[in-house]
Motif scaffolding. Structure first.
Motif, mmCIF file in Angstrom:
data_model
loop_
_atom_site.group_PDB
_atom_site.id
_atom_site.type_symbol
_atom_site.label_atom_id
_atom_site.label_comp_id
_atom_site.label_asym_id
_atom_site.label_seq_id
_atom_site.Cartn_x
_atom_site.Cartn_y
_atom_site.Cartn_z
ATOM 1 N N LYS A 44 0.783 -1.233 0.000
ATOM 2 C CA LYS A 44 0.000 0.000 0.000
ATOM 3 C C LYS A 44 0.817 1.286 0.000
ATOM 4 N N HIS A 45 1.990 1.275 0.600
ATOM 5 C CA HIS A 45 2.771 2.501 0.764
ATOM 6 C C HIS A 45 4.176 2.306 0.201
ATOM 7 N N VAL A 46 4.308 2.424 -1.107
ATOM 8 C CA VAL A 46 5.580 2.165 -1.778
ATOM 9 C C VAL A 46 6.228 3.483 -2.199
ATOM 10 N N THR A 47 7.482 3.660 -1.778
ATOM 11 C CA THR A 47 8.273 4.811 -2.189
ATOM 12 C C THR A 47 9.455 4.296 -2.995
ATOM 13 N N ALA A 48 9.667 4.863 -4.155
ATOM 14 C CA ALA A 48 10.817 4.487 -4.993
ATOM 15 C C ALA A 48 11.888 5.563 -4.866
ATOM 16 N N LEU A 49 13.086 5.150 -4.501
ATOM 17 C CA LEU A 49 14.210 6.073 -4.377
ATOM 18 C C LEU A 49 15.301 5.690 -5.370
ATOM 19 N N SER A 50 15.757 6.646 -6.142
ATOM 20 C CA SER A 50 16.789 6.373 -7.147
ATOM 21 C C SER A 50 18.137 6.086 -6.504
ATOM 22 N N VAL A 51 18.869 5.228 -7.164
ATOM 23 C CA VAL A 51 20.229 4.878 -6.748
ATOM 24 C C VAL A 51 21.155 5.300 -7.885
ATOM 25 N N PRO A 52 22.243 6.033 -7.587
ATOM 26 C CA PRO A 52 23.128 6.493 -8.669
ATOM 27 C C PRO A 52 23.799 5.326 -9.402
#
Length: 128
Positions: A44-52
Motif C-alpha cells: 500500500k505505501h511504496v516509495t521508490a528512491l533512485s540509486v546512482p
C-alpha cells in the motif's frame, strides 16, 4: 487479512506479511514499472528512491572479473543479487528510512552464452 495471503500460513507469517503489505516499502530503484508491480501485488505505501549508476557499476566491474560458470551453476545469478544488495545498502546508508520499512531492490542481467570446448558444455555469464 490481505487478499494476497495464503490462509494456510501460520499466524506469525500472516502477521509479518500484513505488516509488510500495510507498512512502508522502500524500493531502491527509480523504476516506476517496478514500483507499480509492488503496488499491484498489494503493497500500500511504496516509495521508490533512485540509486546512482556508480553504485551498480562497481558491482558490474567485480562481476566481469569472475570466471564463467556453467548454465547449471547456481552462482550465475550472483551478479544480479549483488547489484540489488548494493542498491539496498546505498539506500540504508544515505536515506532516513523508517525502522519498520521493508527495503527492497530487484535487478536483472542478460545472460551471455558461449560454447566451451574444453568442457564440452555451455558456459553462462551475466553481462550488461
Amino acid at each position: 487479512m490481505s487478499e494476497y495471503l495464503n490462509p494456510e500460513v501460520s499466524p506469525e507469517v500472516q502477521d509479518t506479511l500484513e505488516r509488510w503489505y500495510n507498512g512502508p516499502v522502500v524500493l531502491a530503484s527509480g523504476s516506476s514499472y517496478r514500483r507499480q508491480q509492488l503496488i499491484d501485488m498489494g503493497f500500500k505505501h511504496v516509495t521508490a528512491l533512485s540509486v546512482p549508476d556508480p553504485t551498480e557499476h562497481h558491482v558490474h566491474a567485480w562481476w566481469e572479473k569472475r570466471p564463467f560458470g556453467t548454465f547449471f551453476d547456481s552462482r550465475k545469478t550472483d551478479g544480479a543479487v549483488a547489484v540489488a544488495y548494493a542498491k539496498v545498502q546505498y539506500i540504508l546508508e544515505t536515506q532516513d528510512i523508517p525502522p519498520d520499512a521493508l527495503v527492497c531492490a530487484f535487478d536483472t542481467m542478460p545472460m551471455r552464452f558461449r560454447y566451451n570446448e574444453p568442457h564440452a558444455g555451455w558456459d553462462v555469464r551475466e553481462k550488461l
